[in-house]
Design a protein around this motif. Structure first.
Motif, PDB file in Angstrom:
ATOM      1  N   GLN A 151       0.828  -1.200   0.000  1.00 49.89           N
ATOM      2  CA  GLN A 151       0.000   0.000   0.000  1.00 49.89           C
ATOM      3  C   GLN A 151       0.869   1.258   0.000  1.00 49.89           C
ATOM      4  N   LEU A 152       1.932   1.244   0.809  1.00 45.23           N
ATOM      5  CA  LEU A 152       2.839   2.392   0.831  1.00 45.23           C
ATOM      6  C   LEU A 152       3.578   2.528  -0.497  1.00 45.23           C
ATOM      7  N   LYS A 153       3.929   1.417  -1.114  1.00 46.86           N
ATOM      8  CA  LYS A 153       4.609   1.461  -2.406  1.00 46.86           C
ATOM      9  C   LYS A 153       3.694   2.056  -3.471  1.00 46.86           C
ATOM     10  N   LYS A 154       2.432   1.657  -3.456  1.00 45.93           N
ATOM     11  CA  LYS A 154       1.468   2.207  -4.403  1.00 45.93           C
ATOM     12  C   LYS A 154       1.246   3.696  -4.142  1.00 45.93           C
ATOM     13  N   GLN A 155       1.171   4.073  -2.861  1.00 40.54           N
ATOM     14  CA  GLN A 155       0.995   5.476  -2.504  1.00 40.54           C
ATOM     15  C   GLN A 155       2.191   6.305  -2.985  1.00 40.54           C
ATOM     16  N   ASN A 197       9.117 -13.188 -26.958  1.00 44.55           N
ATOM     17  CA  ASN A 197       9.206 -13.622 -25.559  1.00 44.55           C
ATOM     18  C   ASN A 197       9.881 -12.518 -24.725  1.00 44.55           C
ATOM     19  N   PRO A 198       9.149 -11.424 -24.451  1.00 36.51           N
ATOM     20  CA  PRO A 198       9.760 -10.343 -23.676  1.00 36.51           C
ATOM     21  C   PRO A 198       9.867 -10.708 -22.197  1.00 36.51           C
ATOM     22  N   ILE A 199      10.847 -10.144 -21.535  1.00 38.70           N
ATOM     23  CA  ILE A 199      11.039 -10.423 -20.114  1.00 38.70           C
ATOM     24  C   ILE A 199       9.948  -9.716 -19.312  1.00 38.70           C
ATOM     25  N   PRO A 200       9.382 -10.375 -18.312  1.00 33.97           N
ATOM     26  CA  PRO A 200       8.363  -9.710 -17.498  1.00 33.97           C
ATOM     27  C   PRO A 200       8.997  -8.653 -16.589  1.00 33.97           C
ATOM     28  N   ASP A 201       8.297  -7.570 -16.379  1.00 31.28           N
ATOM     29  CA  ASP A 201       8.621  -6.455 -15.488  1.00 31.28           C
ATOM     30  C   ASP A 201       9.944  -6.644 -14.733  1.00 31.28           C
ATOM     31  N   TYR A 202      11.040  -6.270 -15.345  1.00 31.82           N
ATOM     32  CA  TYR A 202      12.385  -6.571 -14.839  1.00 31.82           C
ATOM     33  C   TYR A 202      12.633  -5.985 -13.451  1.00 31.82           C
ATOM     34  N   TYR A 203      12.181  -4.770 -13.202  1.00 34.50           N
ATOM     35  CA  TYR A 203      12.429  -4.113 -11.915  1.00 34.50           C
ATOM     36  C   TYR A 203      11.260  -4.231 -10.939  1.00 34.50           C
ATOM     37  N   GLY A 204      10.187  -4.870 -11.324  1.00 35.97           N
ATOM     38  CA  GLY A 204       9.051  -5.044 -10.441  1.00 35.97           C
ATOM     39  C   GLY A 204       8.308  -3.765 -10.148  1.00 35.97           C
ATOM     40  N   GLU A 205       8.265  -2.868 -11.112  1.00 37.73           N
ATOM     41  CA  GLU A 205       7.634  -1.576 -10.894  1.00 37.73           C
ATOM     42  C   GLU A 205       6.113  -1.658 -10.858  1.00 37.73           C
ATOM     43  N   ARG A 206       5.545  -2.695 -11.430  1.00 40.24           N
ATOM     44  CA  ARG A 206       4.084  -2.822 -11.452  1.00 40.24           C
ATOM     45  C   ARG A 206       3.571  -3.805 -10.407  1.00 40.24           C
ATOM     46  N   ILE A 207       4.384  -4.161  -9.444  1.00 36.01           N
ATOM     47  CA  ILE A 207       3.965  -5.087  -8.393  1.00 36.01           C
ATOM     48  C   ILE A 207       3.469  -4.250  -7.213  1.00 36.01           C
ATOM     49  N   LYS A 223      -0.749 -10.599  -4.789  1.00 38.58           N
ATOM     50  CA  LYS A 223      -1.279 -11.243  -5.982  1.00 38.58           C
ATOM     51  C   LYS A 223      -0.426 -10.878  -7.204  1.00 38.58           C
ATOM     52  N   ASP A 224      -0.067  -9.603  -7.323  1.00 37.67           N
ATOM     53  CA  ASP A 224       0.794  -9.176  -8.431  1.00 37.67           C
ATOM     54  C   ASP A 224       2.163  -9.842  -8.347  1.00 37.67           C
ATOM     55  N   TYR A 225       2.702  -9.996  -7.132  1.00 34.43           N
ATOM     56  CA  TYR A 225       4.006 -10.626  -6.965  1.00 34.43           C
ATOM     57  C   TYR A 225       3.960 -12.096  -7.382  1.00 34.43           C
ATOM     58  N   ARG A 226       2.900 -12.793  -6.981  1.00 32.12           N
ATOM     59  CA  ARG A 226       2.767 -14.199  -7.373  1.00 32.12           C
ATOM     60  C   ARG A 226       2.618 -14.333  -8.892  1.00 32.12           C
ATOM     61  N   GLN A 227       1.859 -13.411  -9.487  1.00 34.08           N
ATOM     62  CA  GLN A 227       1.712 -13.436 -10.945  1.00 34.08           C
ATOM     63  C   GLN A 227       3.046 -13.148 -11.624  1.00 34.08           C
ATOM     64  N   TRP A 228       3.829 -12.241 -11.056  1.00 39.07           N
ATOM     65  CA  TRP A 228       5.152 -11.937 -11.595  1.00 39.07           C
ATOM     66  C   TRP A 228       6.046 -13.172 -11.537  1.00 39.07           C
ATOM     67  N   LEU A 229       5.984 -13.915 -10.427  1.00 43.66           N
ATOM     68  CA  LEU A 229       6.773 -15.153 -10.320  1.00 43.66           C
ATOM     69  C   LEU A 229       6.339 -16.174 -11.369  1.00 43.66           C
ATOM     70  N   ARG A 230       5.031 -16.305 -11.595  1.00 48.56           N
ATOM     71  CA  ARG A 230       4.545 -17.224 -12.625  1.00 48.56           C
ATOM     72  C   ARG A 230       5.014 -16.782 -14.012  1.00 48.56           C
ATOM     73  N   ASP A 231       4.970 -15.471 -14.269  1.00 46.08           N
ATOM     74  CA  ASP A 231       5.426 -14.957 -15.565  1.00 46.08           C
ATOM     75  C   ASP A 231       6.920 -15.205 -15.754  1.00 46.08           C
ATOM     76  N   CYS A 232       7.690 -15.047 -14.689  1.00 48.23           N
ATOM     77  CA  CYS A 232       9.135 -15.312 -14.786  1.00 48.23           C
ATOM     78  C   CYS A 232       9.408 -16.777 -15.077  1.00 48.23           C
ATOM     79  N   ASN A 233       8.664 -17.661 -14.428  1.00 49.47           N
ATOM     80  CA  ASN A 233       8.836 -19.094 -14.701  1.00 49.47           C
ATOM     81  C   ASN A 233       8.425 -19.441 -16.128  1.00 49.47           C
TER      82      ASN A 233
END
Length: 180
Positions: free
Chosen positions: A39-43, A146-156, A160-170
């Motif tokens: 929440q603080l990161k989004k803020q 095959n582009p790399i998913p969000d390299y710096y995690g700026e959209r996490i 739920k977004d973090y888990r989706q990012w891990l699935r995308d990386c796999n």
């Protein structure tokens, strides 16, 4: 401190200070949870974006007011271009530079607004970024298909977004391994 008690006898009142030196226990909040961190990161991201918009508008208005007060010969080209086009380009560049200054002001506002949990946020942020660094795939095998998913995690912004990012990386790793 001495006080007079029952039947005129003096007694001492024990003074025990209730000061705690760790900031988490003093506020009564405890450590920062992952939900609160996101929440603080989004803020922080939103404050930076909004301040970027305001400073971008301010930068373009400052450039426009400066260019409106100087005398330009409209028949004489500037660097081989039409002067009106150059002034329009200068206003756009002023706005872009203003937009780039915005996150500096936004991060200052965020730090002032969240002073109490800032240290915990920074600790959690460094831990989160180290997790991202260890979990992200090797970008050398990316391609147009095959582009790399969000390299710096700026959209996490949530677990739920973090888990989706891990699935995308796999999935990226699996596709890169199959197609190479």
């Amino acid at each position: 401190m001495f006080k007079v008690g029952i039947r005129g006898r003096a007694f001492t009142r024990a003074f025990t200070p209730k000061i705690r030196f760790n900031s988490t226990a003093a506020t009564g909040q405890g450590p920062l949870s992952w939900v609160e961190y996101f929440q603080l990161k989004k803020q922080n991201s939103r404050i930076n974006f909004v301040s970027g918009i305001f400073t971008g508008i301010g930068g373009s208005l400052l450039t426009l007011s400066y260019l409106g007060n100087i005398e330009i010969d409209v028949e004489k080209p500037i660097l081989g271009f039409d002067p009106i086009m150059m002034m329009g380009g200068a206003v756009i560049v002023g706005g872009l530079l203003g937009y780039l200054v915005g996150p500096f002001i936004g991060s200052f506002v965020f730090r002032l607004k969240n002073k109490s949990s800032l240290k915990e946020f920074e600790v959690k942020n460094s831990y989160f970024l180290s997790r991202l660094k260890s979990k992200r795939p090797d970008p050398s095998s990316q391609s147009f298909s095959n582009p790399i998913p969000d390299y710096y995690g700026e959209r996490i912004y949530s677990l739920k977004d973090y888990r989706q990012w891990l699935r995308d990386c796999n999935a990226f790793r699996r596709k890169a391994k199959e197609f190479l």
